[in-house]
Design a protein around this motif. Structure first.
Motif, short mmCIF file in Angstrom:
data_model
loop_
_atom_site.label_atom_id
_atom_site.label_comp_id
_atom_site.label_asym_id
_atom_site.label_seq_id
_atom_site.Cartn_x
_atom_site.Cartn_y
_atom_site.Cartn_z
N ILE A 22 0.87 -1.18 0.00
CA ILE A 22 0.00 0.00 0.00
C ILE A 22 0.90 1.23 0.00
CG2 ILE A 22 -1.69 1.35 1.30
CD1 ILE A 22 -2.76 -1.29 2.43
N ASN A 23 0.69 2.12 -0.95
CA ASN A 23 1.42 3.38 -0.97
C ASN A 23 0.63 4.43 -0.21
OD1 ASN A 23 3.46 2.31 -2.49
ND2 ASN A 23 2.97 3.38 -4.38
N ILE A 24 1.32 5.21 0.62
CA ILE A 24 0.66 6.29 1.35
C ILE A 24 1.42 7.60 1.13
CG2 ILE A 24 -0.20 4.70 3.11
CD1 ILE A 24 1.94 5.78 5.02
N GLY A 25 0.70 8.69 1.15
CA GLY A 25 1.34 9.98 0.94
C GLY A 25 0.58 11.11 1.60
N LEU A 26 1.32 12.16 1.93
CA LEU A 26 0.76 13.33 2.59
C LEU A 26 0.86 14.52 1.66
CD1 LEU A 26 -0.39 13.48 5.47
CD2 LEU A 26 1.78 14.50 6.18
N PHE A 81 2.09 16.92 -5.98
CA PHE A 81 1.83 15.71 -5.20
C PHE A 81 1.45 14.52 -6.08
CE2 PHE A 81 -1.23 13.08 -2.73
CZ PHE A 81 -0.34 12.61 -1.77
N ASP A 82 0.57 14.76 -7.07
CA ASP A 82 0.15 13.65 -7.94
C ASP A 82 1.34 13.03 -8.66
OD1 ASP A 82 -2.46 14.03 -7.18
OD2 ASP A 82 -2.95 15.32 -8.89
N ILE A 103 -3.34 5.37 -0.35
CA ILE A 103 -4.08 6.17 0.63
C ILE A 103 -3.35 7.49 0.84
CG2 ILE A 103 -4.86 6.29 3.03
CD1 ILE A 103 -5.09 3.28 3.04
N VAL A 104 -4.08 8.60 0.71
CA VAL A 104 -3.47 9.92 0.86
C VAL A 104 -4.27 10.74 1.87
CG1 VAL A 104 -2.63 9.85 -1.51
CG2 VAL A 104 -4.80 10.98 -1.01
N GLN A 105 -3.61 11.76 2.40
CA GLN A 105 -4.26 12.68 3.32
C GLN A 105 -3.74 14.09 3.07
OE1 GLN A 105 -3.71 11.94 7.57
NE2 GLN A 105 -5.67 12.96 8.03
N ASN A 106 -4.64 15.07 3.17
CA ASN A 106 -4.25 16.47 3.01
C ASN A 106 -4.00 17.09 4.39
OD1 ASN A 106 -4.68 16.40 0.19
ND2 ASN A 106 -6.88 16.72 0.49
N LEU A 107 -2.75 17.43 4.64
CA LEU A 107 -2.36 18.07 5.89
C LEU A 107 -1.28 19.10 5.60
CD1 LEU A 107 -2.03 15.10 8.46
CD2 LEU A 107 -3.77 16.91 8.47
N SER A 108 -1.22 20.15 6.40
CA SER A 108 -0.20 21.17 6.18
C SER A 108 1.19 20.66 6.52
CB SER A 108 -0.51 22.42 7.00
OG SER A 108 -0.55 22.10 8.39
N GLN A 109 1.27 19.67 7.42
CA GLN A 109 2.55 19.07 7.77
C GLN A 109 2.30 17.70 8.40
OE1 GLN A 109 4.27 21.90 10.48
NE2 GLN A 109 3.09 21.18 12.24
N PRO A 110 3.29 16.82 8.40
CA PRO A 110 3.10 15.48 8.97
C PRO A 110 2.83 15.53 10.46
CG PRO A 110 5.10 15.58 7.61
CD PRO A 110 4.63 16.99 7.81
N ILE A 111 2.06 14.57 10.94
CA ILE A 111 1.89 14.41 12.38
C ILE A 111 3.19 13.85 12.95
CG2 ILE A 111 0.55 13.28 14.19
CD1 ILE A 111 -0.99 15.39 12.54
N ALA A 112 3.70 14.47 14.00
CA ALA A 112 5.04 14.14 14.51
C ALA A 112 5.20 12.66 14.83
CB ALA A 112 5.35 14.99 15.73
N ASN A 164 5.53 8.03 0.97
CA ASN A 164 6.12 8.88 -0.06
C ASN A 164 7.22 9.80 0.47
OD1 ASN A 164 6.23 9.99 -2.75
ND2 ASN A 164 5.23 11.81 -1.93
N ASP A 165 7.30 9.95 1.79
CA ASP A 165 8.30 10.84 2.38
C ASP A 165 9.29 10.04 3.21
OD1 ASP A 165 7.14 13.61 1.73
OD2 ASP A 165 5.43 12.59 2.64
#
Length: 425
Positions: free
Chosen positions: A10-14, A21-22, A43-52, A79-80
């Motif tokens: 499963i690929n995930i990205g923020l 991003f795409d 699975i992706v999520q829109n956030l201004s920054q990663p959750i620590a 992805n990061d």
């Protein structure tokens, strides 16, 4: 992973809105496939920054856990580049290994490295990647063994700290050893480079995004102008098919020669450790007389790819060298080819007319300082006659009473060196 079994992932990205991003997620999928994985869900999520602590938010992490269970995915690929605690916390929830983008690229490079130099460079990058992750990894293993949490008793933390320090020293010794071996390998490579430089041939380097067609173009040029037919380079339709810089000598019909190098391909967010490790491999690009940037013209992300190439060149310290841009794979588009606009050409590597155009552009750039002249070489300087026949484009030879007269096209350096033998007309 070179077996035929594809690992379901499963690929995930923020999406933080800071880059395309795409495009980055498409690239992550291609990287996963290059590592013998099949992406069964994204699975992706829109956030201004990663959750620590967990990269994703709590709800998204729970969704990821459920999708892993439902799909039978064996790995989650982010992805990061993740922190050690993010990897640990995600794995505690999803119950399968979590790999970040850096780890994925390192795995691909480790599988593809062929030469001793490339293997050592990848090993160095892996060790440097592991070093800051020792503390979390060791604490996690101690927690599993003792049944305590990460904030467990003083005794366990002390044991963990001691073991981490031992491991850190071990890895540092390995890093020092690999660096020493790399120096020895680089010495041998440097001797070969110096030998090539003494020949004073123009150096043309193919650069660009991985899988843009650099190796295909190189092979087509070798077929026509190579000094040895069996020196083809490997071509495969995947990211990072080869990591080693290949150098071949080409000779054209008029006897002009040049060195052509095919460098490792670039990719966005290339780990800093790998950029550092592969600086020596990219020496040919840094010291080229002409850079030929190969771009996949059929890709909708070609502008981003060109930006990545420019950024990577800056990171490895390649100066602002003369460059031509080759938009390859035009056969996969509706464009007319081959065509030229200044220092940009549109081609298909498998099209003979495209290779003709590319050769014309390269010759125009690297042989622009050649001078046509007639030389009268005394008979006792047969060494100069031999030199001109080997290093110049000789179009005519006459044997006169006072020496050998040659009509030749030479470099401006050779013209100055042989000035006293020039016949004024």
């Amino acid at each position: 992973m070179e077996n035929s079994e594809l690992v379901p992932v499963i690929n995930i990205g923020l999406n933080t809105g800071r880059y395309n991003f795409d495009y980055a997620m498409e690239e992550l999928k291609a990287l996963s496939q290059a590592n013998n994985m099949t992406v069964i869900e994204t699975i992706v999520q829109n956030l201004s920054q990663p959750i620590a602590g967990t990269y994703f938010g709590t709800g998204k992490v729970e969704e990821l856990r459920d999708v892993v269970v439902d799909t039978g995915a064996e790995i989650v690929v982010a992805n990061d580049e993740l922190t050690p605690s993010q990897i640990r916390n995600l794995e505690n929830v999803v119950k399968v290994p979590v790999m970040d983008r850096t780890g994925l690229i390192l795995a691909i490079f480790a599988n593809r490295a062929q030469s001793r130099e490339a293997k050592l460079q990848v090993e160095l990058a892996k060790l440097q990647y592991q070093m800051p992750r020792l503390h979390t990894a060791m604490n996690q293993r101690l927690d599993q063994q003792t049944g305590t949490s990460a904030g467990g008793g003083f005794t366990n933390r002390g044991a963990g700290e001691a073991q981490v320090e031992l491991n850190r020293r071990t890895i540092q010794r390995q890093i020092n050893h690999v660096r020493h071996e790399l120096k020895e390998v680089n010495k041998s490579a440097e001797v070969k480079r110096q030998q090539r430089e003494r020949v004073q041939l123009p150096n043309v380097a193919l650069i660009g995004y991985t899988n843009a067609g650099k190796s295909t173009i190189m092979n087509e040029l070798i077929k026509r102008f190579g000094m040895n037919d069996d020196k083809q380079v490997m071509v495969k339709n995947m990211l990072f098919a080869t990591l080693d810089t290949s150098v071949r000598q080409l000779q054209f019909e008029d006897t002009k020669k040049l060195l052509l190098s095919d460098t490792v391909g670039f990719v966005s967010q290339l780990p800093t450790t790998l950029v550092e490790a592969f600086k020596s491999t990219l020496y040919e690009a840094a010291n080229a007389d002409l850079l030929v940037q190969v771009v996949d013209y059929s890709s909708p992300n070609r502008i981003d790819m060109m930006s990545t190439t420019k950024q990577t060149l800056n990171e490895i310290g390649v100066p602002d060298l003369p460059m031509v841009t080759v938009y390859n794979k035009a056969d996969l588009t509706d464009s007319d080819y081959p065509s030229r606009a200044g220092d940009e050409i549109v081609v298909s590597a498998k099209d003979p007319a495209s290779i003709d155009l590319l050769v014309d552009v390269i010759r125009e750039k690297v042989f622009k300082n050649y001078v046509k002249a007639t030389f009268l070489i005394p008979f006792d300087r047969g060494d100069l006659v031999s030199y001109l026949n080997e290093h110049a484009s000789v179009t005519g030879t006459d044997y006169l009473a006072d020496g050998t007269q040659l009509d030749a096209e030479v470099t401006d350096i050779d013209f100055q060196r042989l000035q006293k033998f020039v016949v004024e007309k």
